[in-house]
Design an enzyme around this catalytic site. Structure first.
Site, mmCIF file in Angstrom:
data_model
loop_
_atom_site.group_PDB
_atom_site.id
_atom_site.type_symbol
_atom_site.label_atom_id
_atom_site.label_comp_id
_atom_site.label_asym_id
_atom_site.label_seq_id
_atom_site.Cartn_x
_atom_site.Cartn_y
_atom_site.Cartn_z
ATOM 1 N N ASP A 7 0.854 -1.186 0.000
ATOM 2 C CA ASP A 7 0.000 0.000 0.000
ATOM 3 C C ASP A 7 0.890 1.236 0.000
ATOM 4 O O ASP A 7 2.036 1.194 0.480
ATOM 5 C CB ASP A 7 -0.932 0.016 1.211
ATOM 6 C CG ASP A 7 -1.961 1.133 1.106
ATOM 7 O OD1 ASP A 7 -2.840 1.040 0.208
ATOM 8 O OD2 ASP A 7 -1.900 2.096 1.886
ATOM 9 N N GLU A 9 0.965 5.796 0.285
ATOM 10 C CA GLU A 9 0.338 7.094 0.512
ATOM 11 C C GLU A 9 1.110 8.106 -0.324
ATOM 12 O O GLU A 9 2.333 7.971 -0.507
ATOM 13 C CB GLU A 9 0.351 7.475 1.990
ATOM 14 C CG GLU A 9 -0.354 6.479 2.901
ATOM 15 C CD GLU A 9 -1.830 6.288 2.599
ATOM 16 O OE1 GLU A 9 -2.432 7.154 1.929
ATOM 17 O OE2 GLU A 9 -2.380 5.264 3.028
ATOM 18 N N ASP A 52 -6.176 17.873 0.372
ATOM 19 C CA ASP A 52 -7.118 16.747 0.327
ATOM 20 C C ASP A 52 -6.424 15.443 0.705
ATOM 21 O O ASP A 52 -7.018 14.579 1.359
ATOM 22 C CB ASP A 52 -7.728 16.619 -1.067
ATOM 23 C CG ASP A 52 -8.744 17.705 -1.360
ATOM 24 O OD1 ASP A 52 -9.200 18.366 -0.398
ATOM 25 O OD2 ASP A 52 -9.081 17.902 -2.543
ATOM 26 N N HIS A 150 -5.730 6.692 7.004
ATOM 27 C CA HIS A 150 -5.006 5.750 6.155
ATOM 28 C C HIS A 150 -3.521 5.762 6.519
ATOM 29 O O HIS A 150 -2.950 6.801 6.824
ATOM 30 C CB HIS A 150 -5.170 6.124 4.683
ATOM 31 C CG HIS A 150 -6.541 5.868 4.144
ATOM 32 N ND1 HIS A 150 -6.823 4.829 3.292
ATOM 33 C CD2 HIS A 150 -7.706 6.506 4.370
ATOM 34 C CE1 HIS A 150 -8.120 4.850 2.994
ATOM 35 N NE2 HIS A 150 -8.669 5.868 3.633
ATOM 36 N N ASP A 155 -2.630 -0.347 6.432
ATOM 37 C CA ASP A 155 -3.542 -0.755 5.375
ATOM 38 C C ASP A 155 -3.052 -2.026 4.679
ATOM 39 O O ASP A 155 -3.856 -2.866 4.255
ATOM 40 C CB ASP A 155 -3.717 0.367 4.347
ATOM 41 C CG ASP A 155 -4.610 1.487 4.863
ATOM 42 O OD1 ASP A 155 -5.046 1.401 6.028
ATOM 43 O OD2 ASP A 155 -4.871 2.439 4.106
#
Length: 232
Positions: A7, A9, A52, A150, A155
């Site tokens: 995963d 980010e 965001d 997150h 995750d």
């Protein structure tokens, strides 16, 4: 089979617009179960993180200002992943960022055929239903207690549990055979077939029970030979 659950980010949603990786979390699994080996790092993206994106993962510019650049650990990432298949949720997103970072360094991008998309697997298994990672965790009763925002490693751990469920891992066929087992020193463990007991165990059926069973077989069963009770 060795696989890597991954995963990421990022600073935003589109690597083609210059967004970068800020966190990568990988979990090694073998036969669908975590081995305990992980790869987890934060990176300085050399650009600002979109507001965001911060609302999603909570990682700010200040938090990664002193972190290494992806290029500093790219070879460590490549070595950890090796040639294993890569499991990701909405894999095209993670693959896009990983390959962008590799290509920026002049390194070979990962082959799309190596990636397994758990979002596609979930959509096939649960058509028309919500199939986000959160939704799948709730469907499979996987705890989200630690998940406030997150995070790549957390995750990846959740996704490893989801992938096990999607693959039927907890319900695979029971196999009591010992295949290719080795001891701690690498010596192969051979399974020996000892055949029938040299002295059969005594029967635990009482004489009265045996007579009742014989009477039942002779009266009701057509194939009496299987019990050795044939009268002819």
């Amino acid at each position: 089979m060795r696989q890597i659950v991954l995963d990421t980010e990022t600073t935003g949603i589109d690597p083609k617009k210059g967004h970068r990786l800020i966190e990568v979390g990988c979990i090694e699994i073998d036969d669908l179960l975590p081995t305990g080996k992980t790869f987890h790092h934060y990176f300085n993206p050399e650009r600002l993180i979109e507001p965001d994106a911060i609302r999603v993962h909570g990682i700010t510019d200040e938090m990664v200002a002193d972190k290494p650049k992806f290029g500093d650990l790219a070879q460590a990432f490549i070595d950890f992943v090796g040639d294993a298949p890569i499991i990701a949720h909405n894999a095209s997103f993670d693959r896009g960022f990983i390959n962008m970072e590799l290509e920026r360094l002049g390194l070979t991008p990962t082959d799309p055929d190596r990636w397994v998309d758990t979002l596609e697997l979930a959509r096939y298994k649960f058509p028309g239903m919500a199939n986000s990672l959160d939704a799948l965790c709730k469907r499979y009763n996987i705890s989200l207690a630690e998940r406030d925002k997150h995070g790549a490693l957390l995750d990846a751990r959740l996704l490893a549990s989801v992938y096990l469920e999607l693959s039927g891992g907890k319900e695979r066929g029971l196999d009591l055979k010992m295949h290719g087992m080795v001891s701690e020193d690498g010596t192969e463990i051979r399974v020996m077939n000892h055949g029938q007991r040299p002295r059969p165990l005594p029967s635990h059926i009482h004489e009265q029970e045996a007579e009742a069973h014989k009477a039942f077989c002779l009266k009701y069963l057509k194939d009496q030979n299987m019990w050795g009770y044939a009268t002819s």
